[in-house]
Design a protein around this motif. Structure first.
Motif, PDB file in Angstrom:
ATOM      1  N   UNK A  49      13.888   1.228  -2.975  1.00 35.42           N
ATOM      2  CA  UNK A  49      15.142   0.767  -2.396  1.00 35.42           C
ATOM      3  C   UNK A  49      14.997   0.217  -0.983  1.00 35.42           C
ATOM      4  N   UNK A  50      14.193   0.870  -0.180  1.00 36.61           N
ATOM      5  CA  UNK A  50      14.029   0.487   1.225  1.00 36.61           C
ATOM      6  C   UNK A  50      12.554   0.610   1.611  1.00 36.61           C
ATOM      7  N   UNK A  51      12.145  -0.095   2.656  1.00 38.78           N
ATOM      8  CA  UNK A  51      10.781   0.102   3.163  1.00 38.78           C
ATOM      9  C   UNK A  51      10.612   1.534   3.675  1.00 38.78           C
ATOM     10  N   UNK A  52       9.418   2.061   3.552  1.00 35.11           N
ATOM     11  CA  UNK A  52       9.106   3.410   4.020  1.00 35.11           C
ATOM     12  C   UNK A  52       7.623   3.489   4.297  1.00 35.11           C
ATOM     13  N   UNK A  53       7.222   4.583   4.901  1.00 31.26           N
ATOM     14  CA  UNK A  53       5.809   4.829   5.155  1.00 31.26           C
ATOM     15  C   UNK A  53       5.378   6.076   4.405  1.00 31.26           C
ATOM     16  N   UNK A  54       4.284   5.967   3.685  1.00 28.25           N
ATOM     17  CA  UNK A  54       3.757   7.113   2.937  1.00 28.25           C
ATOM     18  C   UNK A  54       2.969   8.061   3.826  1.00 28.25           C
ATOM     19  N   UNK A  55       2.705   7.672   5.081  1.00 23.40           N
ATOM     20  CA  UNK A  55       2.038   8.595   6.000  1.00 23.40           C
ATOM     21  C   UNK A  55       3.042   9.334   6.885  1.00 23.40           C
ATOM     22  N   UNK A  56       4.334   9.191   6.588  1.00 21.98           N
ATOM     23  CA  UNK A  56       5.380  10.039   7.151  1.00 21.98           C
ATOM     24  C   UNK A  56       5.880  10.971   6.044  1.00 21.98           C
ATOM     25  N   UNK A  57       6.456  12.109   6.432  1.00 21.46           N
ATOM     26  CA  UNK A  57       6.943  13.050   5.435  1.00 21.46           C
ATOM     27  C   UNK A  57       8.051  12.428   4.585  1.00 21.46           C
ATOM     28  N   UNK A  58       7.941  12.594   3.264  1.00 23.40           N
ATOM     29  CA  UNK A  58       8.972  12.203   2.313  1.00 23.40           C
ATOM     30  C   UNK A  58       9.370  13.425   1.494  1.00 23.40           C
ATOM     31  N   UNK A  59      10.658  13.619   1.298  1.00 21.38           N
ATOM     32  CA  UNK A  59      11.154  14.721   0.475  1.00 21.38           C
ATOM     33  C   UNK A  59      11.361  14.212  -0.945  1.00 21.38           C
ATOM     34  N   UNK A  60      10.653  14.826  -1.886  1.00 25.03           N
ATOM     35  CA  UNK A  60      10.718  14.443  -3.298  1.00 25.03           C
ATOM     36  C   UNK A  60      11.601  15.472  -4.000  1.00 25.03           C
ATOM     37  N   UNK A  61      12.870  15.110  -4.205  1.00 22.58           N
ATOM     38  CA  UNK A  61      13.832  15.992  -4.859  1.00 22.58           C
ATOM     39  C   UNK A  61      13.847  15.676  -6.347  1.00 22.58           C
ATOM     40  N   UNK A  62      13.472  16.664  -7.186  1.00 25.24           N
ATOM     41  CA  UNK A  62      13.284  16.434  -8.616  1.00 25.24           C
ATOM     42  C   UNK A  62      14.117  17.400  -9.446  1.00 25.24           C
ATOM     43  N   UNK A  63      14.480  16.961 -10.638  1.00 23.54           N
ATOM     44  CA  UNK A  63      15.192  17.832 -11.570  1.00 23.54           C
ATOM     45  C   UNK A  63      14.851  17.428 -12.996  1.00 23.54           C
ATOM     46  N   UNK A  64      14.980  18.384 -13.897  1.00 22.15           N
ATOM     47  CA  UNK A  64      14.750  18.131 -15.322  1.00 22.15           C
ATOM     48  C   UNK A  64      16.050  18.398 -16.073  1.00 22.15           C
ATOM     49  N   UNK A  73       0.832  -1.202   0.000  1.00 26.74           N
ATOM     50  CA  UNK A  73       0.000   0.000   0.000  1.00 26.74           C
ATOM     51  C   UNK A  73       0.867   1.252   0.000  1.00 26.74           C
ATOM     52  N   UNK A  74       1.917   1.265   0.795  1.00 29.57           N
ATOM     53  CA  UNK A  74       2.776   2.450   0.864  1.00 29.57           C
ATOM     54  C   UNK A  74       3.526   2.665  -0.443  1.00 29.57           C
ATOM     55  N   UNK A  75       3.941   1.583  -1.102  1.00 25.39           N
ATOM     56  CA  UNK A  75       4.587   1.694  -2.415  1.00 25.39           C
ATOM     57  C   UNK A  75       3.593   2.211  -3.452  1.00 25.39           C
ATOM     58  N   UNK A  76       2.387   1.682  -3.426  1.00 29.57           N
ATOM     59  CA  UNK A  76       1.350   2.099  -4.365  1.00 29.57           C
ATOM     60  C   UNK A  76       1.039   3.589  -4.193  1.00 29.57           C
ATOM     61  N   UNK A  77       0.958   4.056  -2.955  1.00 29.11           N
ATOM     62  CA  UNK A  77       0.651   5.465  -2.713  1.00 29.11           C
ATOM     63  C   UNK A  77       1.816   6.361  -3.129  1.00 29.11           C
ATOM     64  N   UNK A  78       3.047   5.881  -3.004  1.00 25.23           N
ATOM     65  CA  UNK A  78       4.187   6.650  -3.509  1.00 25.23           C
ATOM     66  C   UNK A  78       4.134   6.743  -5.027  1.00 25.23           C
ATOM     67  N   UNK A  79       3.729   5.650  -5.687  1.00 23.89           N
ATOM     68  CA  UNK A  79       3.593   5.669  -7.144  1.00 23.89           C
ATOM     69  C   UNK A  79       2.520   6.672  -7.564  1.00 23.89           C
ATOM     70  N   UNK A  80       1.418   6.711  -6.833  1.00 21.41           N
ATOM     71  CA  UNK A  80       0.347   7.670  -7.125  1.00 21.41           C
ATOM     72  C   UNK A  80       0.859   9.103  -7.018  1.00 21.41           C
ATOM     73  N   UNK A  81       1.587   9.402  -5.939  1.00 19.10           N
ATOM     74  CA  UNK A  81       2.056  10.771  -5.706  1.00 19.10           C
ATOM     75  C   UNK A  81       3.195  11.166  -6.633  1.00 19.10           C
ATOM     76  N   UNK A  82       3.936  10.185  -7.144  1.00 15.24           N
ATOM     77  CA  UNK A  82       5.134  10.488  -7.934  1.00 15.24           C
ATOM     78  C   UNK A  82       4.822  11.211  -9.232  1.00 15.24           C
ATOM     79  N   UNK A  83       3.580  11.112  -9.710  1.00 17.86           N
ATOM     80  CA  UNK A  83       3.228  11.682 -11.013  1.00 17.86           C
ATOM     81  C   UNK A  83       2.676  13.106 -10.904  1.00 17.86           C
ATOM     82  N   UNK A  84       2.556  13.632  -9.690  1.00 12.41           N
ATOM     83  CA  UNK A  84       1.938  14.946  -9.512  1.00 12.41           C
ATOM     84  C   UNK A  84       2.835  16.092  -9.987  1.00 12.41           C
ATOM     85  N   UNK A  85       4.119  16.044  -9.689  1.00 14.75           N
ATOM     86  CA  UNK A  85       4.957  17.231  -9.828  1.00 14.75           C
ATOM     87  C   UNK A  85       6.127  17.084 -10.791  1.00 14.75           C
ATOM     88  N   UNK A  86       6.376  15.904 -11.332  1.00 14.98           N
ATOM     89  CA  UNK A  86       7.548  15.721 -12.194  1.00 14.98           C
ATOM     90  C   UNK A  86       7.483  16.584 -13.449  1.00 14.98           C
TER      91      UNK A  86
END
Length: 311
Positions: free
Chosen positions: A261-276, A219-232
């Protein structure tokens, strides 16, 4: 703040600053969307939110496809990568059928292929690989960017309020409840549109699902996948001082790859560092890394998008 709690109805809740219970209906709706209906062996059906949108959000299709794949994999294996192509725009008015193909079940790796179908045609394909947890060498060469803590940053709604002016449609869109809480540690595209000095090829965004989520790693991986497409794709626009609703530009995700890469929780803050790093020929490339608040690299993302100028 400690781990949030769940309401009696099972709806995710947190307490606000005054101790009142807050129900995140948008997140509840998202979790309902991810609870796919199984209509046959390895065939699942998903729906879209009842909103006035022209096409299905790409992160939703990727997340639902990953749920479908995960439903066919043993529980001792966690997804470690996915590679996806967005083929056609999704129609939000009809269900999406996800066909899962079992490509391989090895001793430590499992591979699945998912095809999302609407109106008899494929709109999306994904290959996903799952891996049994093993011991191995460890290193992390990348370091998380030094940015302010999320609690010190304003919400997107607060930052956009001063920029919207007489854009009622944008105000309405911004006012809608969202399942993901995001706080930018870098300029917004609307800010860079008005101030050329804010243009940058990099974006840093804190995000989390503001709720108490189950411990299911998928579930946490799936929710990260959902959020990953918002801002790239926004990172591509930021490089040029362009913004949705202000610039003559249209965009769409073309392909999307993620490594977990590692287990994580999507209900804790994650920093999404992006570049183009590049854009040309009506296409742009964006990549990102997700870090925990303690600086652990947990997810890597790469996406190519269509960024087409319109008249």
């Amino acid at each position: 703040m400690g781990r949030p709690r769940s309401g009696r109805s099972g709806v995710p809740v947190r307490d606000d600053t005054e101790g009142n219970t807050v129900v995140n209906e948008a997140l509840k709706e998202l979790l309902d969307l991810l609870d796919l209906e199984q209509i046959e062996l390895d065939i699942f059906r998903g729906r879209s939110p009842e909103e006035r949108i022209q096409r299905v959000f790409g992160g939703q299709v990727a997340a639902q496809a990953l749920v479908a794949a995960g439903r066919t994999v043993p529980k001792d294996r966690n997804v470690h990568s996915l590679h996806a192509y967005f083929i056609r725009p999704g129609d939000p008015s009809v269900p999406i059928v996800y066909n899962v193909e079992r490509l391989r079940d090895g001793r430590s790796f499992t591979t699945r292929r998912v095809v999302a179908v609407q109106h008899g045609k494929a709109i999306f394909t994904m290959s996903a690989s799952f891996h049994v947890l093993e011991e191995g060498v460890e290193h992390q060469a990348l370091v998380a960017p030094q940015v302010p803590a999320p609690e010190t940053l304003p919400t997107v709604q607060e930052r956009m309020a001063e920029l919207l002016g007489d854009h009622p449609e944008m105000r309405e869109m911004l006012a809608r409840p969202r399942p993901v809480e995001a706080r930018y540690a870098s300029p917004l595209t609307w800010e860079a549109y008005h101030d050329p000095e804010l243009r940058s090829a990099k974006t840093n965004v804190w995000f989390r699902y503001d709720a108490d989520l189950p411990d299911d790693p998928l579930l946490h991986v799936v929710l990260a996948a959902y959020a990953s497409d918002f801002t790239l794709v926004d990172t591509i626009l930021l490089s040029h001082g362009m913004a949705w609703g202000l610039s003559n530009v249209m965009g769409a995700s073309l392909d999307h790859a993620m490594w977990f890469h590692r287990p994580f929780r999507a209900d804790d803050w994650l920093l999404y560092a992006q570049e183009s790093p590049w854009s040309a020929g009506a296409r742009g490339l964006a990549r990102g890394e997700m870090y925990t608040a303690s600086g652990e690299l947990v997810v890597s993302v790469v996406q190519e998008a269509m960024v087409r100028l319109t008249k």
